[in-house]
Design a protein around this motif. Structure first.
Motif, PDB file in Angstrom:
ATOM      1  N   SER A  43     -11.015  -3.890   4.050  1.00  0.00           N
ATOM      2  CA  SER A  43     -10.634  -2.619   3.430  1.00  0.00           C
ATOM      3  C   SER A  43     -11.614  -2.260   2.330  1.00  0.00           C
ATOM      4  O   SER A  43     -12.194  -3.136   1.671  1.00  0.00           O
ATOM      5  CB  SER A  43      -9.222  -2.738   2.842  1.00  0.00           C
ATOM      6  OG  SER A  43      -8.901  -1.596   2.078  1.00  0.00           O
ATOM      7  N   ALA A  65       0.855  -4.136  -5.013  1.00  0.00           N
ATOM      8  CA  ALA A  65       0.856  -2.708  -4.675  1.00  0.00           C
ATOM      9  C   ALA A  65       1.037  -1.866  -5.919  1.00  0.00           C
ATOM     10  O   ALA A  65       0.385  -0.822  -6.092  1.00  0.00           O
ATOM     11  CB  ALA A  65       1.968  -2.421  -3.670  1.00  0.00           C
ATOM     12  N   ASN A 115      -5.687  -3.869  -1.157  1.00  0.00           N
ATOM     13  CA  ASN A 115      -5.029  -3.888   0.147  1.00  0.00           C
ATOM     14  C   ASN A 115      -5.346  -5.168   0.902  1.00  0.00           C
ATOM     15  O   ASN A 115      -4.493  -5.724   1.600  1.00  0.00           O
ATOM     16  CB  ASN A 115      -5.452  -2.664   0.965  1.00  0.00           C
ATOM     17  CG  ASN A 115      -4.829  -1.392   0.436  1.00  0.00           C
ATOM     18  OD1 ASN A 115      -5.205  -0.910  -0.621  1.00  0.00           O
ATOM     19  ND2 ASN A 115      -3.879  -0.851   1.162  1.00  0.00           N
ATOM     20  N   LYS A 167      -2.131  -1.893  -8.113  1.00  0.00           N
ATOM     21  CA  LYS A 167      -3.244  -1.131  -7.538  1.00  0.00           C
ATOM     22  C   LYS A 167      -3.357   0.266  -8.155  1.00  0.00           C
ATOM     23  O   LYS A 167      -4.451   0.821  -8.238  1.00  0.00           O
ATOM     24  CB  LYS A 167      -3.057  -1.010  -6.024  1.00  0.00           C
ATOM     25  CG  LYS A 167      -4.152  -0.209  -5.337  1.00  0.00           C
ATOM     26  CD  LYS A 167      -3.841   0.042  -3.873  1.00  0.00           C
ATOM     27  CE  LYS A 167      -4.889   0.952  -3.252  1.00  0.00           C
ATOM     28  NZ  LYS A 167      -4.564   1.311  -1.850  1.00  0.00           N
TER      29      LYS A 167
END
Length: 457
Positions: free
Chosen positions: A145, A277, A150, A280
């Protein structure tokens, strides 16, 4: 991923999709006055920006003010891990190479380790570091990615399949999983970058096993660099970066995510992936990258870095949404809790200065100092604020990573590599106290409507 695969994921009629966008935007729009009418604590904060109390923790304390005669008075910020001032942990630690390991032990077990305890802990972490060649080949090297966060989530979730007891949420099993994840996280981060560099940038593929006897910081630099060499100061500064990012209270977005997801009874891998997540997001872990982008922009538009007035003029343009990204923000300035100072920034700044001297980047460091000094005053004047605006830890961390030769793609993953210690400590605390599932309320402000058949709509 080849072009055909990308097409299979993205093909859609533009005009039809635009209509769907209009519909979902109209459907999702809520009258902003209703938030005031129902006294909604947006972002789980009150009208003064203070966090709404949703839980209790003994893991860390974040202090930015004192209450005197019922009034909150701004003070120099302080950060405590299990009751110990982080500044003292860094200044007084005799484990000059293993501060992060010592801090991780403290966060997980609630007390500072004796020398033999720390040595045993480091041995255990060393034994748990390695990843199999099959995992590296089948997970890390496939479907790389552009955003390494991710890649980290994918790797963490894939480790579930390699665990014989992945869904066991007993404290002993979760502690085992936590120790494994903390030990493997540096490898997942560096290997994700090496795969990205090879498959996305056409660079050399270089996978090194961690070196026995090295600290987490030393191994990151060793595995990342082609020659594996680093100076004592470089390793020390990175070690301190990891400590400063390891934990920051239960209310920050990613750690609160850890508590929320853990309270549902889910497995460790899902909980940590959810926390990654959250981290991020550019409003959370990606902030230091925004600082770096902002400074790239400043350097392009201010030729004389020693000209304070030119710097102030450009900073005002940024605040007026006339420059940089148009958001009107000077990134790295301000914090939800800290007022006079962020203790992490104060500590990191002192080591950033030392590193800039070793790297011959004192002029660049001086530019950061000037922006830090002027930005707080400009923000207060422009926004008519009375509470001091201080630089936060993100202000200098990107510069430090750059001086260490850590690529920008790794900035936020490095944050995750440190913060996983805090996430695991909070997950264990949530499980030990066996609380209810976290479920804040959302008030329905729509309208009940009778169903109409499709030919009547």
């Amino acid at each position: 991923m080849n072009n055909q695969e990308m097409m299979e994921l993205t093909t859609v009629d533009n005009s039809e999709f635009e209509e769907l966008v209009k519909e979902v935007t109209a459907s999702g729009s809520i009258d902003q006055n209703l938030y005031i009418e129902y006294d909604v604590k947006r972002g789980l904060r009150d009208s003064n920006g203070n966090g709404v109390l949703t839980g209790l923790t003994e893991i860390s304390d974040v202090l930015g003010n004192q209450s005197i005669n019922g009034r909150k008075i701004p003070v120099d910020g302080e950060l405590y891990f299990q009751g110990y001032n982080v500044e003292d942990l860094i200044k007084n630690s005799k484990t000059d190479r293993f501060r992060f390991e010592e801090a991780t032990y403290l966060l997980l077990f609630g007390s500072l380790p004796k020398e033999e305890n720390l040595k045993r802990f480091v041995r255990i972490q060393t034994d748990l570091q390695e990843l199999s060649g099959a995992f590296i080949r089948d997970v890390i090297m496939k479907a790389t990615s552009d955003n390494l966060m991710n890649s980290l989530m994918k790797s963490i979730l894939s480790l579930y399949s390699y665990d014989e007891h992945p869904d066991d949420t007993s404290v002993p099993n979760v502690l085992r999983q936590s120790l494994q994840l903390i030990a493997k996280m540096p490898l997942l981060t560096v290997y994700a970058y090496q795969a990205f560099r090879h498959f996305r940038l056409d660079g050399t593929l270089m996978i090194k096993n961690p070196k026995k006897g090295y600290s987490t910081a030393e191994n990151i630099l060793y595995m990342l660099r082609d020659d594996g060499n680093f100076s004592e100061l470089e390793a020390k500064v990175l070690d301190i970066c990891l400590v400063l990012h390891a934990e920051h209270g239960g209310g920050n977005n990613s750690t609160f995510t850890t508590h929320v997801v853990t309270s549902s009874g889910t497995d460790t891998y899902s909980a940590i992936a959810a926390s990654i997540a959250s981290l991020k997001g550019p409003k959370h872990g990606g902030a230091n990258l925004k600082v770096q982008e902002m400074f790239h922009d400043i350097k392009e538009h201010v030729s004389d870095w020693s000209d304070t007035e030119s710097i102030k003029t450009y900073l005002n343009k940024i605040l007026d949404k006339e420059a940089f990204d148009g958001a009107g923000l000077i990134y790295g300035m301000g914090h939800a809790v800290y007022t006079n100072s962020d203790p992490r920034e104060v500590i990191l700044k002192s080591f950033a200065k030392k590193l800039s001297e070793e790297k011959g980047m004192t002029k660049e460091f001086a530019l950061y100092e000037t922006v830090e000094k002027e930005a707080g005053q400009l923000i207060m004047a422009k926004r008519k604020m009375f509470k001091p605006v201080c630089a936060n830890v993100d202000f200098y961390s990107g510069l430090v990573y750059t001086m260490l030769g850590i690529p920008e793609e790794m900035f936020t993953p490095m944050f995750a590599t440190a913060r996983i210690s805090g996430w695991c400590a909070h997950r264990l605390e949530e499980l030990v106290n066996a609380g209810k599932i976290i479920r804040p309320a959302y008030k329905y402000v729509g309208h009940h409507r009778p169903y109409t058949t499709i030919d009547e709509r």
